[in-house]
Scaffold this motif. Structure first.
Motif, PDB file in Angstrom:
ATOM      1  N   GLY A 109      45.661  42.549  32.685  1.00  0.00           N
ATOM      2  CA  GLY A 109      46.983  42.491  33.296  1.00  0.00           C
ATOM      3  C   GLY A 109      47.273  43.644  34.241  1.00  0.00           C
ATOM      4  N   GLN A 111      48.062  44.985  37.436  1.00  0.00           N
ATOM      5  CA  GLN A 111      48.627  44.166  38.490  1.00  0.00           C
ATOM      6  C   GLN A 111      47.906  44.295  39.816  1.00  0.00           C
ATOM      7  OE1 GLN A 111      51.629  46.184  37.202  1.00  0.00           O
ATOM      8  NE2 GLN A 111      52.510  44.611  35.892  1.00  0.00           N
ATOM      9  N   ASN A 114      44.392  42.211  40.656  1.00  0.00           N
ATOM     10  CA  ASN A 114      44.160  40.799  40.772  1.00  0.00           C
ATOM     11  C   ASN A 114      45.098  40.073  41.708  1.00  0.00           C
ATOM     12  OD1 ASN A 114      42.746  38.342  39.774  1.00  0.00           O
ATOM     13  ND2 ASN A 114      42.105  39.899  38.298  1.00  0.00           N
ATOM     14  N   VAL A 116      47.014  37.304  43.522  1.00  0.00           N
ATOM     15  CA  VAL A 116      47.369  35.944  43.158  1.00  0.00           C
ATOM     16  C   VAL A 116      47.073  35.067  44.372  1.00  0.00           C
ATOM     17  CG1 VAL A 116      49.267  34.501  42.361  1.00  0.00           C
ATOM     18  CG2 VAL A 116      49.197  36.908  41.740  1.00  0.00           C
ATOM     19  N   VAL A 124      55.606  29.732  43.807  1.00  0.00           N
ATOM     20  CA  VAL A 124      56.430  30.565  42.943  1.00  0.00           C
ATOM     21  C   VAL A 124      57.702  30.973  43.680  1.00  0.00           C
ATOM     22  CG1 VAL A 124      56.548  32.780  41.775  1.00  0.00           C
ATOM     23  CG2 VAL A 124      54.479  31.417  41.632  1.00  0.00           C
ATOM     24  N   ASN A 187      45.005  35.906  34.226  1.00  0.00           N
ATOM     25  CA  ASN A 187      46.167  36.432  34.941  1.00  0.00           C
ATOM     26  C   ASN A 187      46.996  35.309  35.551  1.00  0.00           C
ATOM     27  OD1 ASN A 187      46.026  39.133  34.449  1.00  0.00           O
ATOM     28  ND2 ASN A 187      44.794  39.594  36.255  1.00  0.00           N
ATOM     29  N   ARG A 190      48.925  33.561  32.863  1.00  0.00           N
ATOM     30  CA  ARG A 190      50.102  34.302  32.420  1.00  0.00           C
ATOM     31  C   ARG A 190      51.252  34.080  33.411  1.00  0.00           C
ATOM     32  NH1 ARG A 190      47.987  39.408  32.329  1.00  0.00           N
ATOM     33  NH2 ARG A 190      46.708  38.817  30.579  1.00  0.00           N
ATOM     34  N   TYR A 191      50.896  34.131  34.661  1.00  0.00           N
ATOM     35  CA  TYR A 191      51.880  33.912  35.726  1.00  0.00           C
ATOM     36  C   TYR A 191      52.535  32.536  35.572  1.00  0.00           C
ATOM     37  CZ  TYR A 191      53.436  35.303  40.413  1.00  0.00           C
ATOM     38  OH  TYR A 191      54.175  35.724  41.487  1.00  0.00           O
ATOM     39  N   ASN A 194      54.753  32.215  32.473  1.00  0.00           N
ATOM     40  CA  ASN A 194      56.065  32.825  32.695  1.00  0.00           C
ATOM     41  C   ASN A 194      56.970  31.903  33.505  1.00  0.00           C
ATOM     42  OD1 ASN A 194      55.295  35.070  31.308  1.00  0.00           O
ATOM     43  ND2 ASN A 194      54.921  36.340  33.115  1.00  0.00           N
TER      44      ASN A 194
ATOM     45  N   PRO B  35      51.032  39.319  38.769  1.00  0.00           N
ATOM     46  CA  PRO B  35      50.837  38.309  37.729  1.00  0.00           C
ATOM     47  C   PRO B  35      51.529  38.650  36.412  1.00  0.00           C
ATOM     48  CG  PRO B  35      48.738  39.047  38.630  1.00  0.00           C
ATOM     49  CD  PRO B  35      49.794  39.899  39.230  1.00  0.00           C
ATOM     50  N   GLU B  36      51.525  39.913  36.060  1.00  0.00           N
ATOM     51  CA  GLU B  36      52.039  40.297  34.752  1.00  0.00           C
ATOM     52  C   GLU B  36      53.523  39.997  34.587  1.00  0.00           C
ATOM     53  OE1 GLU B  36      51.649  42.131  30.905  1.00  0.00           O
ATOM     54  OE2 GLU B  36      50.401  41.019  32.277  1.00  0.00           O
ATOM     55  N   CYS B  37      54.342  40.474  35.543  1.00  0.00           N
ATOM     56  CA  CYS B  37      55.781  40.339  35.341  1.00  0.00           C
ATOM     57  C   CYS B  37      56.376  39.158  36.095  1.00  0.00           C
ATOM     58  CB  CYS B  37      56.486  41.632  35.709  1.00  0.00           C
ATOM     59  SG  CYS B  37      55.900  42.377  37.218  1.00  0.00           S
ATOM     60  N   GLY B  38      55.569  38.480  36.918  1.00  0.00           N
ATOM     61  CA  GLY B  38      56.102  37.335  37.623  1.00  0.00           C
ATOM     62  C   GLY B  38      56.919  37.693  38.852  1.00  0.00           C
ATOM     63  N   ASP B  39      56.847  38.938  39.282  1.00  0.00           N
ATOM     64  CA  ASP B  39      57.548  39.326  40.501  1.00  0.00           C
ATOM     65  C   ASP B  39      56.905  38.648  41.701  1.00  0.00           C
ATOM     66  OD1 ASP B  39      59.030  41.010  39.008  1.00  0.00           O
ATOM     67  OD2 ASP B  39      58.245  42.876  39.826  1.00  0.00           O
TER      68      ASP B  39
END
Lengths: 209, 138
Positions: A109, A111, A114, A116, A124, A187, A190-191, A194, B35-39
């Motif tokens: 994780g 950030q 990785n 996206v 998104v 990753n 997880r995205y 969420n 990816p972690e927090c979705g920002d």
């Protein structure tokens, strides 16, 4: 697999949780796969893991060592902690993969590491716009969110299929490149997870009048 | 954890929120996410065709206060700079300006990545657009 070690009590070689020669409890292996004496694989036999968990729970339980030396009591407590943490980590395929990645020296994780995929970011972004509209009371966004939910749930299912194929391939080859790929997919998962949660939250809070 | 006054200021009064026509050849669009927090962060800049100076910058960020503040600040800093000067904006400068705590440093990294992505988008548009003019110039 656990390597052979020397028993702290009798000095004989042993492997596993107890000395083969004198039967004394040994300090637990730190690695969960070693602890359960399972190969470090991403696809594990869940029934076998469960069987070992219950068998070890009985054998390592602190109650069994209540009248033993302080050192043995401590090892029993340590082993029970590894047993429970390890079972939690290995039982779920996603947690297991994250654990194996961590043990293999990957940052989970992280950030920056990785990127996206751009198309996913676009989606998104659009989704967040729709979420914002819905939260501000614009009910027109609801159907768009329903669509988005369907799409992202499908995306998550696709990711899960991709993951299990990659898990199997890794177990065959134990290649590090595959681990890198798996980290990327995790990753993304997880995205997407969420996002699904966000959409569900927004839709459940939204009451059509 | 308390946000710094500057973060709060940008969060409550974000500068340059909005979007520009991404098909405009003088507009570069950067879309980045964590990816972690979705920002997710969209940052756009518009370069003046004759001067080569960034004349406008807009952003829209979905994320925490620090992510919003980082991108808001980035758009303020972009205006009036040349593209090459803009590439020199470092996340550490954003961290310092906003007094971001260590757990929020990734927000500033995201803003720096967004600037870079927007500029690279702008540059790729420019090269596909003017191959003939450059061939003549050389």
């Amino acid at each position: 697999m656990a390597a052979e070690e020397i028993c702290w009590k009798c000095g004989q070689l042993f492997s596993g949780h107890f000395c083969n020669a004198c039967g004394a409890i040994q300090p637990p292996a730190a690695n969960y796969f070693d602890f359960f004496e399972l190969p470090p694989h991403l696809n594990l036999d869940a029934a076998e893991l469960e069987k070992r968990f219950y068998a070890l729970s009985r054998r390592l339980h602190p109650d069994v060592f209540a009248r033993r030396s302080e050192r043995e009591q401590r090892y029993s407590l340590d082993a029970t902690a590894v047993l429970n943490d390890g079972y939690r980590a290995l039982r779920d395929p996603i947690n297991r993969a994250e654990y194996l990645l961590k043990e293999s020296g990957f940052d989970i994780g992280e950030q920056k590491s990785n990127p996206v995929p751009p198309e996913l970011l676009e989606e998104v972004f659009e989704l967040n716009m729709a979420l914002e509209d819905l939260r501000s009371g614009d009910s027109d966004a609801a159907p768009q969110l329903e669509d988005a939910r369907t799409k992202f749930v499908a995306m998550r299912e696709h990711i899960d299929r991709d993951l299990s194929a990659k898990f199997a391939a890794y177990d065959e080859s134990e290649s590090r490149e595959l681990l890198t790929e798996i980290r990327g997919v995790l990753n993304r998962r997880r995205y997407v997870r969420n996002l699904v949660n966000e959409v569900e939250k927004a839709l459940s809070g939204y009451v059509p009048n | 954890m308390a946000y710094s006054d500057k973060v709060l200021d940008h969060y409550n009064n974000p500068r340059n929120v909005g979007s520009m026509d991404r098909n405009d050849p003088n507009v570069g669009t950067g879309m980045v996410g964590a990816p972690e927090c979705g920002d997710v962060m969209k940052l756009q800049l518009k370069v003046n065709e004759t001067s080569g100076i960034i004349e406008d910058a807009k952003f829209k960020t979905f994320g925490c206060g620090s992510a919003i503040a980082s991108s808001s600040l980035a758009t303020e800093w972009l205006k009036g700079k040349s593209v090459d000067e803009a590439l020199l904006i470092k996340n550490t400068a954003i961290v310092n300006e906003l007094s971001l705590p260590p757990v929020k440093i990734h927000c500033s990294v995201l803003a720096e990545d967004a600037i870079k992505a927007a500029i690279s988008d702008y540059k790729s548009k420019q090269t596909t657009r003017k191959p003939v003019a450059e061939a003549v110039a050389h």
